[in-house]
Design a protein around this motif. Structure first.
Motif, PDB file in Angstrom:
ATOM      1  N   MET A  94       1.225  -1.151  -0.038  1.00 51.61           N
ATOM      2  CA  MET A  94       0.264  -0.124  -0.235  1.00 51.61           C
ATOM      3  C   MET A  94       1.299   1.518  -0.197  1.00 51.61           C
ATOM      4  O   MET A  94       2.036   1.053   0.391  1.00 51.61           O
ATOM      5  CB  MET A  94      -1.131  -0.270   1.189  1.00 51.61           C
ATOM      6  N   ASN A  95       0.388   2.509   0.195  1.00 55.21           N
ATOM      7  CA  ASN A  95       1.364   3.929   0.121  1.00 55.21           C
ATOM      8  C   ASN A  95       0.050   4.066   1.023  1.00 55.21           C
ATOM      9  O   ASN A  95      -0.874   4.035   1.342  1.00 55.21           O
ATOM     10  CB  ASN A  95       1.132   4.278  -1.636  1.00 55.21           C
ATOM     11  N   LEU A  96       0.869   5.720   1.275  1.00 54.54           N
ATOM     12  CA  LEU A  96      -0.231   6.632   2.391  1.00 54.54           C
ATOM     13  C   LEU A  96      -1.254   6.629   2.223  1.00 54.54           C
ATOM     14  O   LEU A  96      -2.128   7.110   2.664  1.00 54.54           O
ATOM     15  CB  LEU A  96       0.914   7.682   2.770  1.00 54.54           C
ATOM     16  N   VAL A  97      -1.262   6.983   0.899  1.00 58.44           N
ATOM     17  CA  VAL A  97      -2.407   7.880  -0.592  1.00 58.44           C
ATOM     18  C   VAL A  97      -2.589   7.010  -1.362  1.00 58.44           C
ATOM     19  O   VAL A  97      -1.911   6.831  -2.276  1.00 58.44           O
ATOM     20  CB  VAL A  97      -2.539   9.581  -0.497  1.00 58.44           C
ATOM     21  N   GLY A  98      -3.594   6.902  -1.685  1.00 57.56           N
ATOM     22  CA  GLY A  98      -4.450   6.151  -2.984  1.00 57.56           C
ATOM     23  C   GLY A  98      -5.648   5.349  -2.866  1.00 57.56           C
ATOM     24  O   GLY A  98      -6.153   6.046  -1.446  1.00 57.56           O
ATOM     25  N   PRO A  99      -6.054   5.090  -3.232  1.00 57.05           N
ATOM     26  CA  PRO A  99      -7.626   4.236  -3.102  1.00 57.05           C
ATOM     27  C   PRO A  99      -7.441   3.354  -2.195  1.00 57.05           C
ATOM     28  O   PRO A  99      -7.030   2.458  -2.162  1.00 57.05           O
ATOM     29  CB  PRO A  99      -8.038   4.018  -4.626  1.00 57.05           C
ATOM     30  N   ARG A 100      -9.269   3.770  -1.710  1.00 55.66           N
ATOM     31  CA  ARG A 100      -9.095   2.639  -0.197  1.00 55.66           C
ATOM     32  C   ARG A 100      -8.791   1.064  -0.947  1.00 55.66           C
ATOM     33  O   ARG A 100      -9.983   1.180  -1.906  1.00 55.66           O
ATOM     34  CB  ARG A 100     -10.403   2.549   0.695  1.00 55.66           C
ATOM     35  N   PRO A 101      -8.335   0.090  -0.579  1.00 56.97           N
ATOM     36  CA  PRO A 101      -8.261  -1.561  -0.404  1.00 56.97           C
ATOM     37  C   PRO A 101     -10.070  -1.732  -0.363  1.00 56.97           C
ATOM     38  O   PRO A 101     -10.069  -1.842   0.747  1.00 56.97           O
ATOM     39  CB  PRO A 101      -7.413  -1.948  -0.179  1.00 56.97           C
ATOM     40  N   ASP A 102     -10.067  -2.243  -1.541  1.00 57.34           N
ATOM     41  CA  ASP A 102     -11.941  -2.998  -1.344  1.00 57.34           C
ATOM     42  C   ASP A 102     -11.492  -4.626  -1.367  1.00 57.34           C
ATOM     43  O   ASP A 102     -11.033  -5.476  -1.442  1.00 57.34           O
ATOM     44  CB  ASP A 102     -12.760  -2.604  -2.565  1.00 57.34           C
ATOM     45  N   VAL A 103     -12.389  -5.047  -0.851  1.00 64.35           N
ATOM     46  CA  VAL A 103     -13.039  -6.442  -0.654  1.00 64.35           C
ATOM     47  C   VAL A 103     -12.880  -7.015  -1.820  1.00 64.35           C
ATOM     48  O   VAL A 103     -13.322  -6.722  -2.514  1.00 64.35           O
ATOM     49  CB  VAL A 103     -13.794  -6.727   0.349  1.00 64.35           C
ATOM     50  N   LEU A 104     -12.392  -8.515  -1.953  1.00 63.77           N
ATOM     51  CA  LEU A 104     -12.146  -9.686  -3.728  1.00 63.77           C
ATOM     52  C   LEU A 104     -13.815  -9.744  -4.286  1.00 63.77           C
ATOM     53  O   LEU A 104     -13.947  -9.792  -5.299  1.00 63.77           O
ATOM     54  CB  LEU A 104     -11.288 -11.003  -3.234  1.00 63.77           C
ATOM     55  N   PRO A 105     -14.597 -10.165  -3.174  1.00 65.09           N
ATOM     56  CA  PRO A 105     -16.133 -10.309  -3.671  1.00 65.09           C
ATOM     57  C   PRO A 105     -16.129  -8.857  -4.342  1.00 65.09           C
ATOM     58  O   PRO A 105     -17.100  -9.246  -5.279  1.00 65.09           O
ATOM     59  CB  PRO A 105     -16.262 -10.829  -2.252  1.00 65.09           C
ATOM     60  N   GLN A 106     -16.171  -7.944  -3.733  1.00 70.21           N
ATOM     61  CA  GLN A 106     -17.031  -6.575  -4.152  1.00 70.21           C
ATOM     62  C   GLN A 106     -16.297  -6.300  -6.087  1.00 70.21           C
ATOM     63  O   GLN A 106     -16.608  -6.013  -6.595  1.00 70.21           O
ATOM     64  CB  GLN A 106     -17.093  -5.227  -3.729  1.00 70.21           C
ATOM     65  N   VAL A 107     -15.015  -6.843  -5.829  1.00 69.50           N
ATOM     66  CA  VAL A 107     -13.873  -5.887  -6.831  1.00 69.50           C
ATOM     67  C   VAL A 107     -14.415  -6.951  -8.088  1.00 69.50           C
ATOM     68  O   VAL A 107     -13.986  -6.655  -9.303  1.00 69.50           O
ATOM     69  CB  VAL A 107     -12.417  -6.172  -6.694  1.00 69.50           C
ATOM     70  N   ALA A 108     -14.810  -8.533  -7.701  1.00 74.34           N
ATOM     71  CA  ALA A 108     -15.353  -9.032  -8.904  1.00 74.34           C
ATOM     72  C   ALA A 108     -16.539  -8.791  -9.614  1.00 74.34           C
ATOM     73  O   ALA A 108     -16.827  -9.554 -10.691  1.00 74.34           O
ATOM     74  CB  ALA A 108     -15.604 -10.507  -8.237  1.00 74.34           C
ATOM     75  N   ASN A 109     -17.039  -7.855  -9.166  1.00 78.87           N
ATOM     76  CA  ASN A 109     -18.067  -6.825  -9.905  1.00 78.87           C
ATOM     77  C   ASN A 109     -17.646  -6.024 -10.332  1.00 78.87           C
ATOM     78  O   ASN A 109     -19.220  -5.162 -10.569  1.00 78.87           O
ATOM     79  CB  ASN A 109     -19.170  -7.110  -8.729  1.00 78.87           C
ATOM     80  N   TYR A 110     -16.641  -5.369 -10.185  1.00 74.31           N
ATOM     81  CA  TYR A 110     -15.926  -3.966 -11.079  1.00 74.31           C
ATOM     82  C   TYR A 110     -16.877  -3.600 -12.722  1.00 74.31           C
ATOM     83  O   TYR A 110     -16.135  -5.072 -13.226  1.00 74.31           O
ATOM     84  CB  TYR A 110     -14.572  -4.140 -10.786  1.00 74.31           C
ATOM     85  N   SER A 111     -17.320  -3.448 -12.909  1.00 77.91           N
ATOM     86  CA  SER A 111     -17.140  -2.629 -14.285  1.00 77.91           C
ATOM     87  C   SER A 111     -15.449  -2.215 -14.580  1.00 77.91           C
ATOM     88  O   SER A 111     -14.926  -2.191 -13.748  1.00 77.91           O
ATOM     89  CB  SER A 111     -17.391  -1.652 -14.855  1.00 77.91           C
ATOM     90  N   ALA A 112     -15.231  -2.009 -15.763  1.00 78.23           N
ATOM     91  CA  ALA A 112     -14.055  -1.960 -15.919  1.00 78.23           C
ATOM     92  C   ALA A 112     -13.937   0.071 -15.856  1.00 78.23           C
ATOM     93  O   ALA A 112     -12.882  -0.233 -15.527  1.00 78.23           O
ATOM     94  CB  ALA A 112     -14.003  -1.843 -17.784  1.00 78.23           C
TER      95      ALA A 112
END
Length: 219
Positions: A116-134
């Motif tokens: 991780m970095n100090l700043v960046g998008p908050r890391p999401d849980v894997l089941p929700q990432v599986a439903n991401y759009s492009a």
């Protein structure tokens, strides 16, 4: 820009290691407090999506009961990773830790490891990432952060579609100065109150859609 980003990532690791040493007395005190008040299991460890969706084990101080995800089903929650108003799964210590963001301190270890970095998008849980759009998946183009542009512009007081927009804006406009600005805004907002709870309808709808599609294919 790649050279700047690479150097900035290394600097994040160095700063994370130094911060970990300097804040170790605070972290020890928090750990002892959780152990005394809420029993065993000081840390909460969960698989999250890192850069390019690569899974890693994110660390936090535990702010919920041990069986929080299982308990969500008993509470009738459609989203097991969501929150409720006056959520009974949050411990007494957890309410203070979450309000002050002290629960995030163990993620300095993730920063030191380069996950991780100090700043960046908050890391999401894997089941929700599986439903991401492009478009949503663009937030995976950089390392996740302890804090981020979406966090200082609303945190949990904004819906997921708006978070995705803010994360894409951050990626498109990234610079070390922007990261420093976000860090300053994070410290300036540490005394915030408890944010309103938003139901994560976006990922619920996607998960239901995927389940329906799988049933159709099976038929």
């Amino acid at each position: 820009m790649d050279l700047v980003r690479g150097s900035w990532n290394v600097l994040n690791q160095v700063v994370g290691a130094v911060a970990l040493v300097l804040l170790s007395p605070v972290m020890l005190a928090v750990a002892l407090w959780i152990r005394a008040a809420d029993g065993k299991g000081v840390l909460f460890v969960q698989d999250r999506a890192g850069r390019d969706g690569e899974p890693f084990r994110m660390l936090k101080f535990r702010s919920m009961v041990h069986d929080s995800v299982a308990m969500s089903a008993k509470l009738g929650m459609t989203d097991p990773f969501g929150l409720l108003r006056d959520d009974p799964r949050i411990t007494r210590c957890g309410r203070i830790l979450r309000r002050t963001s002290l629960d995030e301190l163990p993620q300095l270890i993730n920063v030191m490891r380069g996950q991780m970095n100090l700043v960046g998008p908050r890391p999401d849980v894997l089941p929700q990432v599986a439903n991401y759009s492009a478009q949503d998946a663009r937030r995976l183009e950089v390392k996740p952060g302890i804090t981020g542009w979406a966090q200082v512009n609303g945190r949990d007081d904004i819906d997921w579609p708006q978070r995705f927009i803010l994360d894409r804006w951050y990626i498109d406009h990234w610079s070390p100065l922007l990261d420093l600005k976000i860090i300053w805004m994070t410290f300036a907002g540490l005394n915030r109150g408890e944010p309103p709870v938003h139901v994560d309808t976006l990922n619920i709808e996607r998960a239901v859609g995927d389940s329906t599609e799988d049933l159709s294919r099976a038929a």
